[in-house]
Design a protein around this motif. Structure first.
Motif, mmCIF file in Angstrom:
data_model
loop_
_atom_site.group_PDB
_atom_site.id
_atom_site.type_symbol
_atom_site.label_atom_id
_atom_site.label_comp_id
_atom_site.label_asym_id
_atom_site.label_seq_id
_atom_site.Cartn_x
_atom_site.Cartn_y
_atom_site.Cartn_z
ATOM 1 N N GLU A 149 0.826 -1.209 0.000
ATOM 2 C CA GLU A 149 0.000 0.000 0.000
ATOM 3 C C GLU A 149 0.857 1.254 0.000
ATOM 4 O O GLU A 149 0.525 2.252 -0.665
ATOM 5 N N THR A 150 1.996 1.202 0.775
ATOM 6 C CA THR A 150 2.909 2.352 0.778
ATOM 7 C C THR A 150 3.504 2.571 -0.614
ATOM 8 O O THR A 150 3.554 3.701 -1.126
ATOM 9 N N ASN A 151 3.962 1.480 -1.241
ATOM 10 C CA ASN A 151 4.515 1.595 -2.599
ATOM 11 C C ASN A 151 3.451 2.088 -3.588
ATOM 12 O O ASN A 151 3.736 2.896 -4.484
ATOM 13 N N LEU A 152 2.214 1.591 -3.423
ATOM 14 C CA LEU A 152 1.141 2.012 -4.308
ATOM 15 C C LEU A 152 0.867 3.496 -4.162
ATOM 16 O O LEU A 152 0.660 4.215 -5.159
ATOM 17 N N SER A 153 0.883 3.986 -2.918
ATOM 18 C CA SER A 153 0.654 5.413 -2.695
ATOM 19 C C SER A 153 1.750 6.249 -3.350
ATOM 20 O O SER A 153 1.468 7.288 -3.968
ATOM 21 N N ARG A 154 3.015 5.782 -3.236
ATOM 22 C CA ARG A 154 4.118 6.517 -3.869
ATOM 23 C C ARG A 154 3.983 6.497 -5.390
ATOM 24 O O ARG A 154 4.228 7.510 -6.059
ATOM 25 N N ARG A 155 3.609 5.351 -5.928
ATOM 26 C CA ARG A 155 3.455 5.270 -7.384
ATOM 27 C C ARG A 155 2.343 6.214 -7.865
ATOM 28 O O ARG A 155 2.491 6.889 -8.891
ATOM 29 N N HIS A 156 1.256 6.242 -7.106
ATOM 30 C CA HIS A 156 0.165 7.141 -7.488
ATOM 31 C C HIS A 156 0.594 8.597 -7.418
ATOM 32 O O HIS A 156 0.219 9.406 -8.283
ATOM 33 N N ALA A 157 1.367 8.947 -6.398
ATOM 34 C CA ALA A 157 1.838 10.328 -6.271
ATOM 35 C C ALA A 157 2.754 10.693 -7.435
ATOM 36 O O ALA A 157 2.627 11.776 -8.038
ATOM 37 N N THR A 158 3.662 9.770 -7.770
ATOM 38 C CA THR A 158 4.563 10.025 -8.900
ATOM 39 C C THR A 158 3.784 10.113 -10.209
ATOM 40 O O THR A 158 4.045 10.997 -11.049
ATOM 41 N N LEU A 159 2.850 9.201 -10.377
ATOM 42 C CA LEU A 159 2.049 9.206 -11.595
ATOM 43 C C LEU A 159 1.242 10.495 -11.712
ATOM 44 O O LEU A 159 1.105 11.050 -12.815
ATOM 45 N N SER A 160 0.723 10.980 -10.600
ATOM 46 C CA SER A 160 -0.023 12.234 -10.628
ATOM 47 C C SER A 160 0.859 13.404 -11.056
ATOM 48 O O SER A 160 0.441 14.261 -11.852
ATOM 49 N N GLN A 161 2.095 13.416 -10.544
ATOM 50 C CA GLN A 161 3.028 14.486 -10.950
ATOM 51 C C GLN A 161 3.335 14.397 -12.447
ATOM 52 O O GLN A 161 3.370 15.424 -13.152
ATOM 53 N N LEU A 162 3.556 13.170 -12.920
ATOM 54 C CA LEU A 162 3.861 13.012 -14.345
ATOM 55 C C LEU A 162 2.664 13.409 -15.215
ATOM 56 O O LEU A 162 2.842 13.980 -16.303
ATOM 57 N N GLU A 163 1.477 13.116 -14.752
ATOM 58 C CA GLU A 163 0.292 13.531 -15.503
ATOM 59 C C GLU A 163 0.167 15.045 -15.556
ATOM 60 O O GLU A 163 -0.241 15.609 -16.581
ATOM 61 N N ASP A 164 0.531 15.715 -14.461
ATOM 62 C CA ASP A 164 0.539 17.186 -14.485
ATOM 63 C C ASP A 164 1.551 17.699 -15.494
ATOM 64 O O ASP A 164 1.280 18.648 -16.253
ATOM 65 N N VAL A 165 2.747 17.076 -15.508
ATOM 66 C CA VAL A 165 3.769 17.486 -16.477
ATOM 67 C C VAL A 165 3.270 17.253 -17.902
ATOM 68 O O VAL A 165 3.454 18.103 -18.792
ATOM 69 N N ALA A 166 2.635 16.095 -18.121
ATOM 70 C CA ALA A 166 2.119 15.802 -19.463
ATOM 71 C C ALA A 166 1.069 16.821 -19.876
ATOM 72 O O ALA A 166 1.033 17.263 -21.036
ATOM 73 N N ALA A 167 0.200 17.204 -18.943
ATOM 74 C CA ALA A 167 -0.820 18.211 -19.261
ATOM 75 C C ALA A 167 -0.175 19.532 -19.628
ATOM 76 O O ALA A 167 -0.609 20.224 -20.563
ATOM 77 N N LYS A 168 0.884 19.909 -18.894
ATOM 78 C CA LYS A 168 1.579 21.163 -19.208
ATOM 79 C C LYS A 168 2.253 21.091 -20.573
ATOM 80 O O LYS A 168 2.257 22.068 -21.339
ATOM 81 N N ILE A 169 2.823 19.915 -20.879
ATOM 82 C CA ILE A 169 3.466 19.762 -22.184
ATOM 83 C C ILE A 169 2.433 19.881 -23.298
ATOM 84 O O ILE A 169 2.666 20.548 -24.320
ATOM 85 N N GLU A 170 1.293 19.227 -23.123
ATOM 86 C CA GLU A 170 0.232 19.349 -24.124
ATOM 87 C C GLU A 170 -0.220 20.791 -24.287
ATOM 88 O O GLU A 170 -0.437 21.272 -25.408
ATOM 89 N N GLN A 171 -0.355 21.496 -23.156
ATOM 90 C CA GLN A 171 -0.772 22.898 -23.224
ATOM 91 C C GLN A 171 0.274 23.736 -23.944
ATOM 92 O O GLN A 171 -0.058 24.594 -24.769
ATOM 93 N N ALA A 172 1.552 23.479 -23.625
ATOM 94 C CA ALA A 172 2.619 24.228 -24.293
ATOM 95 C C ALA A 172 2.644 23.937 -25.792
ATOM 96 O O ALA A 172 2.836 24.843 -26.621
ATOM 97 N N ALA A 173 2.426 22.656 -26.157
ATOM 98 C CA ALA A 173 2.401 22.315 -27.585
ATOM 99 C C ALA A 173 1.231 23.001 -28.290
ATOM 100 O O ALA A 173 1.371 23.500 -29.419
ATOM 101 N N ASP A 174 0.088 23.045 -27.610
ATOM 102 C CA ASP A 174 -1.053 23.758 -28.194
ATOM 103 C C ASP A 174 -0.760 25.245 -28.344
ATOM 104 O O ASP A 174 -1.158 25.875 -29.331
#
Length: 472
Positions: A295-320
């Protein structure tokens, strides 16, 4: 009957059972004796083998069946086509040699090593191609009859896969959606391109990427990063493309890890409950500790994945934003060119002044011409007289119509009166016999009615005569 032959008989009209004897025979002699029959047999075999390979029924050395490649090593294809009734196809080598000569199949190594498009033909090769075709039609210089060996790319199947890939990726518009690492690209598109969700083998995938990038200009790749091309973009892979591809692959890996951890947590929870039911404290505590770690590892993975999704959203916005700025720049240039053609506000004012001046001159010339020419006058008296004459004629027509209508009505009434008088005359003799001795008869209702009708008839006759005199 083998799997390959069963597929051909069931799905290909050219492999009807009545056609199998001709297809399995040694029809090489028909090349000159019956060219049409020879060509029909060759075409039937090539279409059948191509469709069977695409459907995954051709023999293959790899664990995953090839769909874009024919594997001709070791005589496996002949064995797959062997029939108890007809044996092995005797002219299969001729069929495959003809397919190689016409470019419908190509050796795998030659296909991957080619630098230019396989559809490129230089002008210098055309005379030899025409001469070779003529010689083959005459039965001279025809391809050999030996069964070729090796792996061969089926170009018709490549075309089918390329069309399906284009349809599957038509809605991917942003750079983020169109950029992949090589491994991510294969995981995304290895399934779903072909019918029945058939999975492409590794060799199929390598051939398809080469075909789409070199021959169709649909993809751009540097070996590690693959990008679906947009006509407005450069063909080279940039650092931004590589960063996007790495980010997407990492996000996919984290998503897969979270799925594994979720399943692991569910399994440990079941294990702990089972240990509790069995009163096994040690096993239950161990399972719970492992569950907490997961559960601890899962929480860390979710936190990292959430950060990466934010970065991806920013990249998409910048590309647009990049695309938006490019559109605005091109629009600015277009407006600048159009305004330059107009010449600015001063030029527009000058044009309008000149236009008003020319329109004024036209009006002035028209006024001069009107003053110099005879004025067109209308006599109002003549117009009134003509109008009164038209009214009088119309009244005369109405009076005439009314008179005709009235005369018709009078004639109808007179006819009715005569009819009634005739009926009374029929009744009069009977009344005379009853009162024959009476000289002075009393006035009966019938006699009174007859007298009145007689007077009405006389009045109507007099009125008709007066109307006729008036009309004359």
């Amino acid at each position: 009957m083998s799997e390959l032959l069963s597929y051909l008989v069931e799905h290909d009209q050219n492999f009807r059972r009545v056609r199998l004897p001709a297809l399995y025979s040694d029809f090489r002699s028909q090349r000159t004796l019956n060219p049409d029959g020879f060509a029909a047999n060759i075409a039937a075999w090539k279409r059948g083998l191509s469709s069977a390979a695409l459907a995954g029924h051709a023999p293959s050395k790899s664990a995953t069946r090839n769909h874009l490649i024919l594997d001709l090593d070791g005589g496996s294809l002949l064995r797959s086509l062997e029939s108890k009734q007809f044996g092995q196809p005797l002219a299969l080598g001729t069929v495959l040699q003809d397919a190689i000569a016409t470019g419908e199949i190509m050796p795998l190594k030659q296909f991957l090593a080619a630098k230019e498009s396989i559809y490129h033909r230089s002008w210098s090769s055309l005379p030899w191609a025409v001469l070779s075709w003529g010689l083959r039609q005459a039965g001279i210089g025809a391809p050999g009859d030996n069964l070729p060996k090796g792996q061969f790319v089926v170009l018709q199947n490549l075309e089918v896969a390329a069309k399906a890939f284009g349809e599957a990726t038509a809605d991917r518009t942003s750079p983020f959606e169109r950029t992949f690492s090589k491994a991510h690209f294969q995981r995304t598109f290895a399934e779903g391109i072909l019918e029945n969700q058939e999975r492409l083998s590794d060799t199929d995938f390598e051939v398809l990427v080469k075909f789409l990038s070199r021959d169709k200009n649909i993809l751009t790749t540097d070996g590690n990063t693959i990008k679906i091309r947009n006509s407005a973009e450069d063909t080279a892979i940039t650092e931004e493309d590589s960063a996007i591809a790495s980010l997407k692959e990492l996000m996919e890996d984290l998503t897969r890890q979270t799925e594994i951890l979720n399943r692991r947590i569910d399994e440990l929870n079941v294990t702990a409950q089972d240990a509790v039911r069995r009163k096994n404290r040690v096993a239950a505590l161990a399972a719970l500790k492992s569950k907490k770690l997961a559960e601890t590892n899962l929480s860390r993975r979710h936190a990292t994945l959430s950060q990466l999704e934010d970065v991806a959203a920013k990249i998409e916005q910048a590309a647009d934003n990049v695309q938006l700025v490019k559109v605005m720049q091109s629009s600015t240039a277009a407006l600048r060119n159009l305004n330059a053609q107009v010449g600015g506000a001063d030029k527009v004012d000058e044009v309008l002044d000149n236009l008003r001046e020319q329109m004024g001159e036209v009006d002035e010339v028209g006024n001069i011409i009107a003053e110099a020419g005879p004025a067109a006058t209308v006599d109002e008296t003549e117009v009134d007289d003509e109008f009164e004459a038209m009214l009088a004629e119309e009244r005369k027509k109405e009076e005439e119509a009314e008179r005709i209508k009235r005369e018709a009505q009078d004639a109808k009434e007179a006819e009715e009166t005569r009819r009634k008088l005739a009926e009374l005359e029929k009744l009069a003799p009977v009344a005379g016999k009853v009162n024959k001795q009476e000289d002075a008869r009393p006035i009966t209702p019938i006699t009174a009615t007859a007298n009145e009708l007689g007077e009405m008839q006389l009045q109507n006759d007099n009125t008709a005569q007066e109307s006729a005199q008036t009309a004359e």
